[in-house]
Design a protein around this motif. Structure first.
Motif, PDB file in Angstrom:
ATOM      1  N   LYS A   1       0.868  -1.175   0.000  1.00 16.53           N
ATOM      2  CA  LYS A   1       0.000   0.000   0.000  1.00 16.53           C
ATOM      3  C   LYS A   1       0.909   1.231   0.000  1.00 16.53           C
ATOM      4  O   LYS A   1       1.602   1.493   0.988  1.00 16.53           O
ATOM      5  N   LEU A   2       0.903   1.973  -1.081  1.00 12.01           N
ATOM      6  CA  LEU A   2       1.909   3.013  -1.263  1.00 12.01           C
ATOM      7  C   LEU A   2       1.359   4.432  -1.142  1.00 12.01           C
ATOM      8  O   LEU A   2       1.895   5.369  -1.731  1.00 12.01           O
ATOM      9  N   ASP A   3       0.320   4.608  -0.346  1.00  8.42           N
ATOM     10  CA  ASP A   3      -0.086   5.963   0.044  1.00  8.42           C
ATOM     11  C   ASP A   3       0.806   6.416   1.189  1.00  8.42           C
ATOM     12  O   ASP A   3       1.464   5.610   1.859  1.00  8.42           O
ATOM     13  N   ASP A   4       0.847   7.711   1.450  1.00  8.20           N
ATOM     14  CA  ASP A   4       1.775   8.266   2.446  1.00  8.20           C
ATOM     15  C   ASP A   4       1.577   7.669   3.829  1.00  8.20           C
ATOM     16  O   ASP A   4       2.553   7.350   4.532  1.00  8.20           O
ATOM     17  N   ASP A   5       0.329   7.495   4.255  1.00  9.46           N
ATOM     18  CA  ASP A   5       0.075   6.977   5.596  1.00  9.46           C
ATOM     19  C   ASP A   5       0.576   5.535   5.742  1.00  9.46           C
ATOM     20  O   ASP A   5       1.186   5.186   6.762  1.00  9.46           O
ATOM     21  N   SER A   6       0.330   4.707   4.739  1.00  7.54           N
ATOM     22  CA  SER A   6       0.767   3.308   4.813  1.00  7.54           C
ATOM     23  C   SER A   6       2.283   3.200   4.799  1.00  7.54           C
ATOM     24  O   SER A   6       2.866   2.368   5.502  1.00  7.54           O
ATOM     25  N   ILE A   7       2.944   4.043   3.997  1.00  9.97           N
ATOM     26  CA  ILE A   7       4.408   4.042   3.952  1.00  9.97           C
ATOM     27  C   ILE A   7       4.970   4.450   5.314  1.00  9.97           C
ATOM     28  O   ILE A   7       5.907   3.820   5.838  1.00  9.97           O
ATOM     29  N   ALA A   8       4.406   5.500   5.911  1.00  6.30           N
ATOM     30  CA  ALA A   8       4.882   5.969   7.219  1.00  6.30           C
ATOM     31  C   ALA A   8       4.677   4.900   8.295  1.00  6.30           C
ATOM     32  O   ALA A   8       5.535   4.704   9.168  1.00  6.30           O
ATOM     33  N   LYS A   9       3.555   4.194   8.235  1.00  2.00           N
ATOM     34  CA  LYS A   9       3.298   3.127   9.206  1.00  2.00           C
ATOM     35  C   LYS A   9       4.313   1.988   9.051  1.00  2.00           C
ATOM     36  O   LYS A   9       4.781   1.418  10.041  1.00  2.00           O
ATOM     37  N   ALA A  10       4.633   1.646   7.818  1.00  3.55           N
ATOM     38  CA  ALA A  10       5.627   0.589   7.587  1.00  3.55           C
ATOM     39  C   ALA A  10       6.994   1.008   8.112  1.00  3.55           C
ATOM     40  O   ALA A  10       7.725   0.202   8.702  1.00  3.55           O
ATOM     41  N   ALA A  11       7.372   2.268   7.900  1.00  2.00           N
ATOM     42  CA  ALA A  11       8.652   2.771   8.405  1.00  2.00           C
ATOM     43  C   ALA A  11       8.689   2.708   9.930  1.00  2.00           C
ATOM     44  O   ALA A  11       9.697   2.307  10.534  1.00  2.00           O
ATOM     45  N   ALA A  12       7.582   3.107  10.562  1.00  2.00           N
ATOM     46  CA  ALA A  12       7.510   3.049  12.023  1.00  2.00           C
ATOM     47  C   ALA A  12       7.611   1.609  12.512  1.00  2.00           C
ATOM     48  O   ALA A  12       8.252   1.331  13.541  1.00  2.00           O
ATOM     49  N   MET A  13       7.000   0.690  11.798  1.00  2.00           N
ATOM     50  CA  MET A  13       7.081  -0.720  12.172  1.00  2.00           C
ATOM     51  C   MET A  13       8.524  -1.235  12.082  1.00  2.00           C
ATOM     52  O   MET A  13       8.986  -1.963  12.963  1.00  2.00           O
ATOM     53  N   ALA A  14       9.244  -0.843  11.029  1.00  2.00           N
ATOM     54  CA  ALA A  14      10.639  -1.267  10.887  1.00  2.00           C
ATOM     55  C   ALA A  14      11.474  -0.783  12.063  1.00  2.00           C
ATOM     56  O   ALA A  14      12.318  -1.521  12.598  1.00  2.00           O
ATOM     57  N   VAL A  15      11.256   0.465  12.480  1.00  2.33           N
ATOM     58  CA  VAL A  15      12.005   1.017  13.613  1.00  2.33           C
ATOM     59  C   VAL A  15      11.641   0.284  14.901  1.00  2.33           C
ATOM     60  O   VAL A  15      12.514  -0.044  15.728  1.00  2.33           O
ATOM     61  N   ALA A  16      10.362   0.003  15.086  1.00  3.63           N
ATOM     62  CA  ALA A  16       9.928  -0.709  16.287  1.00  3.63           C
ATOM     63  C   ALA A  16      10.555  -2.094  16.361  1.00  3.63           C
ATOM     64  O   ALA A  16      10.973  -2.553  17.436  1.00  3.63           O
TER      65      ALA A  16
END
Length: 544
Positions: free
Chosen positions: A109-124
């Motif tokens: 899912k390549l909308d801004d919100d989904s990308i940001a959530k994936a990035a946050a998940m990687a950091v977590a």
């Protein structure tokens, strides 16, 4: 993809031997939509969303891979087109370092919100990993390249070639094999296009367009009187080229016992030769076990290089970090540190090379944003280096990565994968014919088949497609039931000669498996014909 879906996509009559060689990736799409790509500016915008989101959550390093992976399968059997399949996989993988540890997440899912959530998940995930990891990740320095691009230097995009042209070629191949006496024949053209965009916090924005092709057939011949049968696989090599690979020129021919090609492949001519050779295999005499000098054609030797040199020189296997699918390695660090470990004879020079034109592993930059390069693995028979990526480089004292990091999908994390690993040609003028003239008792082996090798990549057994007996410097007929056994060090020390650069050709694997969950990568292995003295040959006793 589940096996039942794979069987459906490739065609139920395709044949077990070829089913295992070409898996299907991605989801089926309509052919007319296969060339629609994403705009580079849009990919940069999406990458920046991920980079900024990861930084805001505490990542000290981030890289982003946006991938669109296209596959095309053209499948035929005898006089029928079995299946035409286009697949696509599209998404983003985000890898970070936080609190000194790796974290990874992916999204389609390549909308801004989904990308940001994936990035946050990687950091977590990275922060959670840091609770148990004792030493922080050490990345070799890497400069940013800014906005750059690279494309496989193809002459003809296989995806743009009309489907009828491809099916007509395969059906003509099948027809030639059947007219030559084959009872059954399957053929495929398999095309890959990886559209990959890489961005990192070090300032790289890299756009790459990578093409690969693999034409393949399998011929089966049955003896009417005995019921015995033999097969002959195509002698093609998968290549990092466009459809021009299937448009041979006279200058590409190398003549020998079987027709061979250096940079192009004549599929039709190979099929014409293949059916009579399958029939000849049925009648060929069974080999007498013993010691033989082996003359190994590049169409065979590539697999021995892959298993006995490529895998054991992967640094993660050497360190014991990786053991799936190919085990660990006998080439331990103490052997490298000594600077004098005798891997093979002085004729053995093995080079890793991610820059070689036409090879499967050729790219401009790896999946860590490191520019491709070339380096020695074995020099004059001595082990001098391994294969290493950014977080491994410090272990063997390298100041930079060797650029051999790869993931087979946007949804998988990248890790160390084998670059092209090749035996360098001999420097003195020498043709295969001249090499054979100096062999008193030997076997000339063409094409790859089965193999077995232990979990340290040391003791092994290999067989081929075609075997020709050599007596007193001449080929006197075909053999059957041949396999040779050795260990890696003994085998490569028996290398007595390598033909010159005029005989150099690439073989390779489209699906080199590694890791768990499994990932596959495409890798080429080049060589000229080589002579190995006094190798143990066994009779596989396949005939009843």
């Amino acid at each position: 993809m589940k096996r039942k879906d794979f069987l459906y996509l490739t065609g139920m009559g395709f044949g077990a031997t070829m089913l295992s060689r070409i898996p299907v990736f991605g989801s089926p799409i309509q052919h007319n939509g296969i060339l629609n790509g994403a705009d580079t500016a849009l990919k940069k915008k999406m990458a920046d969303v991920a980079l900024n989101a990861a930084r805001s959550k505490g990542a000290t390093y981030t890289d982003v891979r946006i991938g669109r992976y296209l596959n095309q399968y053209v499948v035929t059997r005898e006089n029928k087109v079995e299946n035409l399949v286009d697949t696509e996989s599209f998404g983003m993988g985000i890898r970070v370092i936080a609190n000194g540890c790796w974290g990874f997440a992916a999204t389609d899912k390549l909308d801004d919100d989904s990308i940001a959530k994936a990035a946050a998940m990687a950091v977590a995930i990275a922060k959670e990993n840091s609770r148990i990891q004792t030493e922080p990740v050490q990345l070799a320095p890497q400069k940013g390249y800014g906005e750059v691009s690279w494309k496989t230097p193809i002459e003809k995009n296989g995806f743009e070639v009309p489907m009828k042209e491809k099916t007509d070629l395969l059906l003509s191949v099948n027809d030639a094999a059947m007219k030559g006496g084959a009872n059954y024949v399957n053929s495929i053209i398999f095309l890959v296009n990886e559209q990959k965009y890489f961005a990192s916090t070090e300032g790289s924005y890299i756009d790459q367009d990578i093409h690969r092709i693999w034409p393949i057939f399998a011929i089966t011949k049955i003896d009417d009187k005995t019921g015995n049968f033999e097969t002959r696989q195509s002698l093609s090599a998968p290549r990092g080229m466009g459809y021009e690979y299937l448009e041979p020129r006279e200058s590409d021919k190398i003549h020998g016992v079987t027709t061979r090609y250096r940079d192009r492949y004549d599929m039709l001519e190979d099929a014409k030769a293949g059916a009579p050779q399958a029939a000849e295999k049925i009648k060929a005499k069974s080999v007498e076990a013993g010691k033989y000098d082996l003359v190994l054609d590049p169409s065979h030797l590539w697999l021995t290089i892959h298993e006995s040199v490529g895998h054991p020189s992967e640094l993660d296997r050497v360190l014991g970090y990786e053991a799936n699918f190919a085990g660990t390695s006998f080439l331990t660090l103490d052997k490298w540190k000594s600077g004098k470990f005798n891997f093979g004879s002085k004729n053995v020079n093995i080079v890793a090379d991610k820059t070689q034109p036409g090879s499967l592993g050729a790219v401009g930059y790896d999946d860590e944003g490191v520019e491709s390069k070339k380096w020695d693995i074995i020099k004059d028979g001595i082990l001098v280096n391994y294969q290493a990526i950014r977080d491994q480089a410090h272990i063997i004292g390298l100041k930079e990565s060797q650029g051999c990091c790869y993931a087979d999908s946007w949804s998988d994390v990248q890790f160390q994968r084998m670059p092209n690993i090749s035996l360098q040609p001999g420097k003195a003028p020498l043709s295969p014919d001249d090499m054979i003239k100096n062999v008193e008792k030997g076997i000339y082996i063409v094409g790859d088949s089965s193999f077995s090798i232990d979990q340290q990549r040391y003791n092994f057994q290999f067989s081929g497609q075609l075997y020709y007996e050599i007596k007193n410097g001449k080929i006197v007929g075909m053999l059957n039931d041949v396999a040779y056994q050795s260990n890696t060090q003994e085998f490569w020390n028996s290398c007595a000669a390598v033909c010159d650069k005029n005989d150099y050709r690439l073989g390779g694997s489209f699906f080199d498996g590694k890791g768990q969950p499994e990932q596959v990568s495409a890798v080429s292995h080049g060589s000229s014909t080589a002579l190995f003295k006094g190798v143990n040959v066994i009779n596989t006793k396949r005939k009843i």
